[in-house]
Design an enzyme around this catalytic site. Structure first.
Site, PDB file in Angstrom:
ATOM      1  N   GLY A   1       0.574  -6.741 -16.255  1.00 52.14           N
ATOM      2  CA  GLY A   1       1.640  -7.676 -16.584  1.00 52.14           C
ATOM      3  C   GLY A   1       1.038  -8.884 -17.282  1.00 52.14           C
ATOM      4  O   GLY A   1      -0.044  -9.346 -16.918  1.00 52.14           O
TER       5      GLY A   1
ATOM      6  N   ARG B   1      -1.794   8.967 -10.501  1.00 50.56           N
ATOM      7  CA  ARG B   1      -2.857   9.114 -11.501  1.00 50.56           C
ATOM      8  C   ARG B   1      -4.223   9.413 -10.888  1.00 50.56           C
ATOM      9  O   ARG B   1      -5.180   9.713 -11.590  1.00 50.56           O
ATOM     10  CB  ARG B   1      -2.932   7.840 -12.363  1.00 50.56           C
ATOM     11  CG  ARG B   1      -1.856   7.785 -13.431  1.00 50.56           C
ATOM     12  CD  ARG B   1      -1.853   6.456 -14.157  1.00 50.56           C
ATOM     13  NE  ARG B   1      -1.302   5.390 -13.335  1.00 50.56           N
ATOM     14  CZ  ARG B   1      -1.406   4.086 -13.644  1.00 50.56           C
ATOM     15  NH1 ARG B   1      -2.056   3.710 -14.724  1.00 50.56           N
ATOM     16  NH2 ARG B   1      -0.879   3.174 -12.854  1.00 50.56           N
TER      17      ARG B   1
ATOM     18  N   ARG C   1     -33.894  12.937  12.739  1.00 53.84           N
ATOM     19  CA  ARG C   1     -32.492  13.173  13.095  1.00 53.84           C
ATOM     20  C   ARG C   1     -32.063  12.307  14.271  1.00 53.84           C
ATOM     21  O   ARG C   1     -32.880  11.621  14.879  1.00 53.84           O
ATOM     22  CB  ARG C   1     -32.310  14.671  13.361  1.00 53.84           C
ATOM     23  CG  ARG C   1     -32.466  15.500  12.069  1.00 53.84           C
ATOM     24  CD  ARG C   1     -32.523  16.982  12.358  1.00 53.84           C
ATOM     25  NE  ARG C   1     -31.390  17.401  13.159  1.00 53.84           N
ATOM     26  CZ  ARG C   1     -31.368  18.518  13.884  1.00 53.84           C
ATOM     27  NH1 ARG C   1     -32.426  19.321  13.919  1.00 53.84           N
ATOM     28  NH2 ARG C   1     -30.296  18.825  14.595  1.00 53.84           N
TER      29      ARG C   1
ATOM     30  N   ASP D   1      -4.630  -1.771  -3.598  1.00 51.92           N
ATOM     31  CA  ASP D   1      -5.515  -1.092  -4.557  1.00 51.92           C
ATOM     32  C   ASP D   1      -6.300  -2.084  -5.411  1.00 51.92           C
ATOM     33  O   ASP D   1      -6.855  -1.723  -6.439  1.00 51.92           O
ATOM     34  CB  ASP D   1      -4.725  -0.119  -5.444  1.00 51.92           C
ATOM     35  CG  ASP D   1      -3.692  -0.820  -6.337  1.00 51.92           C
ATOM     36  OD1 ASP D   1      -3.421  -2.018  -6.120  1.00 51.92           O
ATOM     37  OD2 ASP D   1      -3.153  -0.155  -7.240  1.00 51.92           O
TER      38      ASP D   1
ATOM     39  N   ARG E   1     -54.818  32.826  23.034  1.00 53.28           N
ATOM     40  CA  ARG E   1     -55.037  33.651  21.844  1.00 53.28           C
ATOM     41  C   ARG E   1     -55.776  34.895  22.290  1.00 53.28           C
ATOM     42  O   ARG E   1     -56.546  34.830  23.221  1.00 53.28           O
ATOM     43  CB  ARG E   1     -55.981  32.978  20.849  1.00 53.28           C
ATOM     44  CG  ARG E   1     -55.540  31.775  20.187  1.00 53.28           C
ATOM     45  CD  ARG E   1     -56.711  31.384  19.294  1.00 53.28           C
ATOM     46  NE  ARG E   1     -56.727  29.968  19.122  1.00 53.28           N
ATOM     47  CZ  ARG E   1     -57.827  29.244  19.023  1.00 53.28           C
ATOM     48  NH1 ARG E   1     -59.018  29.816  19.118  1.00 53.28           N
ATOM     49  NH2 ARG E   1     -57.742  27.950  18.851  1.00 53.28           N
TER      50      ARG E   1
ATOM     51  N   ALA F   1       0.821  -1.214   0.000  1.00 54.41           N
ATOM     52  CA  ALA F   1       0.000   0.000   0.000  1.00 54.41           C
ATOM     53  C   ALA F   1       0.849   1.256   0.000  1.00 54.41           C
ATOM     54  O   ALA F   1       0.435   2.303   0.477  1.00 54.41           O
ATOM     55  CB  ALA F   1      -0.917  -0.011   1.231  1.00 54.41           C
ATOM     56  N   ALA F   2       2.060   1.156  -0.543  1.00 52.48           N
ATOM     57  CA  ALA F   2       2.975   2.295  -0.452  1.00 52.48           C
ATOM     58  C   ALA F   2       2.979   3.186  -1.688  1.00 52.48           C
ATOM     59  O   ALA F   2       3.530   4.277  -1.663  1.00 52.48           O
ATOM     60  CB  ALA F   2       4.379   1.799  -0.168  1.00 52.48           C
TER      61      ALA F   2
ATOM     62  N   ASN G   1     -51.926  13.319  19.304  1.00 53.13           N
ATOM     63  CA  ASN G   1     -52.027  13.888  17.964  1.00 53.13           C
ATOM     64  C   ASN G   1     -51.395  15.275  17.978  1.00 53.13           C
ATOM     65  O   ASN G   1     -51.842  16.158  18.715  1.00 53.13           O
ATOM     66  CB  ASN G   1     -53.493  13.979  17.535  1.00 53.13           C
ATOM     67  CG  ASN G   1     -53.606  14.418  16.086  1.00 53.13           C
ATOM     68  OD1 ASN G   1     -52.928  13.880  15.208  1.00 53.13           O
ATOM     69  ND2 ASN G   1     -54.418  15.414  15.833  1.00 53.13           N
TER      70      ASN G   1
ATOM     71  N   LYS H   1     -36.030  15.394  16.270  1.00 52.07           N
ATOM     72  CA  LYS H   1     -34.650  15.286  16.757  1.00 52.07           C
ATOM     73  C   LYS H   1     -34.681  14.934  18.228  1.00 52.07           C
ATOM     74  O   LYS H   1     -35.488  15.479  18.979  1.00 52.07           O
ATOM     75  CB  LYS H   1     -33.930  16.620  16.573  1.00 52.07           C
ATOM     76  CG  LYS H   1     -32.456  16.558  16.890  1.00 52.07           C
ATOM     77  CD  LYS H   1     -31.916  17.841  17.490  1.00 52.07           C
ATOM     78  CE  LYS H   1     -32.233  17.932  18.977  1.00 52.07           C
ATOM     79  NZ  LYS H   1     -31.611  19.066  19.650  1.00 52.07           N
TER      80      LYS H   1
HETATM   81  C1  UD1 Z   1       1.285  -4.496 -10.884  1.00 56.93           C
HETATM   82  C2  UD1 Z   1       2.045  -5.690 -11.463  1.00 56.93           C
HETATM   83  C3  UD1 Z   1       1.372  -6.144 -12.754  1.00 56.93           C
HETATM   84  C4  UD1 Z   1      -0.065  -6.470 -12.492  1.00 56.93           C
HETATM   85  C5  UD1 Z   1      -0.775  -5.302 -11.831  1.00 56.93           C
HETATM   86  C6  UD1 Z   1      -2.152  -5.734 -11.381  1.00 56.93           C
HETATM   87  C7  UD1 Z   1       4.370  -5.357 -10.793  1.00 56.93           C
HETATM   88  C8  UD1 Z   1       5.724  -4.943 -11.217  1.00 56.93           C
HETATM   89  N1  UD1 Z   1       3.410  -5.306 -11.707  1.00 56.93           N
HETATM   90  O1  UD1 Z   1       1.405  -3.403 -11.795  1.00 56.93           O
HETATM   91  O2  UD1 Z   1       2.045  -7.281 -13.276  1.00 56.93           O
HETATM   92  O3  UD1 Z   1      -0.700  -6.817 -13.708  1.00 56.93           O
HETATM   93  O4  UD1 Z   1      -0.067  -4.854 -10.660  1.00 56.93           O
HETATM   94  O5  UD1 Z   1      -2.879  -4.665 -10.821  1.00 56.93           O
HETATM   95  O6  UD1 Z   1       4.195  -5.736  -9.649  1.00 56.93           O
HETATM   96  N2  UD1 Z   1       3.518  -0.548  -4.283  1.00 56.93           N
HETATM   97  C9  UD1 Z   1       4.270  -0.423  -3.137  1.00 56.93           C
HETATM   98  N3  UD1 Z   1       5.564  -0.010  -3.244  1.00 56.93           N
HETATM   99  C10 UD1 Z   1       6.163   0.253  -4.429  1.00 56.93           C
HETATM  100  C11 UD1 Z   1       5.368   0.112  -5.609  1.00 56.93           C
HETATM  101  C12 UD1 Z   1       4.059  -0.311  -5.515  1.00 56.93           C
HETATM  102  O7  UD1 Z   1       3.780  -0.650  -2.031  1.00 56.93           O
HETATM  103  O8  UD1 Z   1       7.340   0.605  -4.425  1.00 56.93           O
HETATM  104  C13 UD1 Z   1       2.125  -1.017  -4.170  1.00 56.93           C
HETATM  105  C14 UD1 Z   1       1.097  -0.027  -4.685  1.00 56.93           C
HETATM  106  O9  UD1 Z   1       0.641   0.820  -3.646  1.00 56.93           O
HETATM  107  C15 UD1 Z   1      -0.023  -0.937  -5.180  1.00 56.93           C
HETATM  108  C16 UD1 Z   1       0.707  -2.210  -5.586  1.00 56.93           C
HETATM  109  O10 UD1 Z   1       1.956  -2.174  -4.934  1.00 56.93           O
HETATM  110  O11 UD1 Z   1      -0.933  -1.247  -4.156  1.00 56.93           O
HETATM  111  C17 UD1 Z   1       0.867  -2.330  -7.089  1.00 56.93           C
HETATM  112  O12 UD1 Z   1       1.652  -1.266  -7.576  1.00 56.93           O
HETATM  113  P1  UD1 Z   1       1.311  -0.512  -8.929  1.00 56.93           P
HETATM  114  O13 UD1 Z   1       2.352   0.518  -9.149  1.00 56.93           O
HETATM  115  O14 UD1 Z   1      -0.103  -0.105  -8.948  1.00 56.93           O
HETATM  116  O15 UD1 Z   1       1.587  -1.711  -9.973  1.00 56.93           O
HETATM  117  P2  UD1 Z   1       0.987  -1.874 -11.431  1.00 56.93           P
HETATM  118  O16 UD1 Z   1       1.746  -1.001 -12.369  1.00 56.93           O
HETATM  119  O17 UD1 Z   1      -0.478  -1.725 -11.383  1.00 56.93           O
HETATM  120 CA    CA Z   2      -1.997  -0.979  -9.835  1.00 55.43          CA
END
Ligand code: UD1
Ligand code: CA
Length: 460
Positions: free
Chosen positions: A141, A20, A335, A107, A442, A14-15, A379, A353
């Protein structure tokens, strides 16, 4: 009690920044069904009862941790985002060799428990990876297979040849493997690729080189692997999520007039023969008793509804309890801290409320009732206002059983209306009124004989 699997760990990535998304909020805090993406993934992970869940956080990390501090996970910082492989490498030192490790993406929120269980089973002595056939695989990928259909490697969009880009089987990013193997593969990763990143996906080629079997688990539906990279994808996933909620409710016997026009943003429980019309939003914890009918355009948040309640169109009901057989609306606003006993009628343009309303009482038109205790069989006439606020403090109004409040009455709190009392229409009641008597305030009606309306003066 659920027992945890002592040799199973989950890492959630989740980093990533989520550039985008064009937002100040870290990507994993964006919501579907009013719940952050990351929370959806953690909830899913917990269903598998791992020994531990590690969340790798980075960009906007403090915000993520603060918002989700209640989640039972171990937080691990990835100070620089050098790729998904690098991210897993931050957590892997904490995991014992004999564990199976599963990697989920923060994500990718809609992966199913069934798919994850198949993945866990596939990865006992192998590398398991979730895949999916997409008609539009752009951005994912791709799974490269040899002539015998064995997985060879994963190639990222940016690194793929035109032939590889034509492959429709994609990598969902979700993998699992024995910790001891994953550790060795991660140690051997490099960042010689189009992004200059350490790709987690490269562990697949490493496994193949080592003769470890790669087992793919096909996702049951495309929504399972959808990731959120843009606001458009977030909106798409919201709809997928809502569709799943609607399917679940229908499976429990709820009649939905249009499953595409219901939004569930919380936890819903339902009795038998519940009917929900179009454009209804249910938020937080909502309990609907047997035969609840919810008309079009209603919003309910944190509401407990007993059996046989009818909610007519266009009401907003928050933090309230509705007793059996109540009829609400249309156009009512209820409420927080309002409790209605059974068979209460609340009609149009009525605001309640912090009030308790006793059995069978009716407040049917154009009223404000706040900080009030209403007895049974009361009423409340049209246009009644409880004046609960003196500009500084709030006071309670008490209306006894079977009282009748005439239309257009102001009850200046604190004030108590006796049981069975009648209040004449158009009264302003400032003092307690006795039971069973008529009270009114009244001026006496007078007719001024020979009175003439003013006429416009002529300019001189
Ligand atoms: C990645 C996969 C891809 C796959 C796709 C599916 C890789 C290299 N590619 O691509 O093959 O089809 O997901 O959705 O893994 N994150 C970190 N640290 C980092 C980079 C990323 O924690 O340094 C986390 C992001 O927050 C995210 C997840 O890893 O939750 C995926 O990273 P993201 O950059 O979205 O990868 P994709 O390009 O979507
Ligand atoms: Ca992704």
């Amino acid at each position: 009690m659920t027992t945890r699997n002592a040799t199973f760990s989950i890492i959630i990535l989740a980093a990533g920044q989520g550039t985008r998304m064009k937002s100040g909020l870290p990507k994993v805090l964006h919501e579907i069904g009013a719940k952050p993406l990351l929370e959806h993934v953690v909830v899913k992970a917990r269903k598998l009862q791992p020994h531990q869940i590690y969340v790798v956080y980075g960009h906007g990390g403090e915000k993520v941790k603060n918002r989700l501090s209640a989640l039972p996970v171990q937080w691990i910082e990835q100070a620089q985002q050098l790729g998904t492989g690098h991210a897993v490498n931050q957590a892997i030192p904490l995991i014992p060799d004999d564990h199976i490790v599963m990697v989920l993406y923060g994500d990718v929120p809609l992966v199913s428990e069934t798919t994850l269980r198949s993945l866990a089973a596939a990865s006992v002595k192998a590398l398991g990876a979730v895949t999916c056939e997409l008609t539009e695989p752009y951005g994912y990928g791709r799974i490269v297979r040899d002539a015998q259909q064995r997985v060879v490697r994963v190639v990222e969009e940016k690194d793929a040849t035109p032939e590889q880009r034509a492959i429709r089987e994609i990598n969902a990013g979700i993998i699992a493997a024995p910790a001891v193997l994953l550790r060795s593969w991660l140690a051997a990763l490099d960042n010689k690729n189009a992004n200059g990143e350490y790709y987690l996906t490269d562990v697949i080629a490493k496994a193949v080189a080592q003769g470890v079997e790669v087992k793919t688990v096909a996702a049951a539906g495309m929504q399972e692997i959808l990731g959120v990279n843009t606001k458009a994808q977030l909106a798409e996933l919201e709809r997928e999520y809502q569709w799943l909620q609607a399917q679940q409710l229908m499976a429990q016997g709820v009649t939905l007039r249009d499953p595409r026009r219901l939004d569930v943003r919380g936890e819903i429980s339902v009795g038998k023969d519940v009917v929900i019309d179009v454009n209804v939003v249910l938020e937080g914890r909502v309990e609907l008793g047997d035969r609840t009918y919810i008309g079009p355009n209603n919003i309910l948040r944190e509401v407990v509804v007993a059996n046989d309640v009818t909610i007519k169109p266009n009401c907003i009901i928050e933090e309230a309890r509705l007793g059996a057989g109540c009829e609400i609306g249309p156009f009512a606003r209820i409420r927080p801290a309002t409790v209605l006993a059974e068979k209460v009628h609340i009609g149009n343009f009525v605001e309640l409320k912090k009030s308790d309303v006793g059995p069978g009482s009716k407040i049917n038109h154009l009223s404000y009732v706040g900080d009030t205790t209403v007895g049974s069989g009361v009423n409340v006439g049209a246009g009644t206002i409880t004046c609960n606020y003196d500009g500084a403090n709030k006071f309670r109004t008490i209306i006894g059983d079977n009282a009748f409040i005439g239309s257009d009455t102001q009850l200046i709190a604190p004030v108590e209306i006796g049981a069975g009392a009648t209040i004449g229409a158009g009264s302003t009641i400032t003092q307690n009124t006795p039971p069973n008597e008529l009270t009114l305030s009244r001026v006496k009606q007078v007719t001024v004989k020979g009175w003439k309306r003013p006429v416009k003066k002529k300019p001189e």
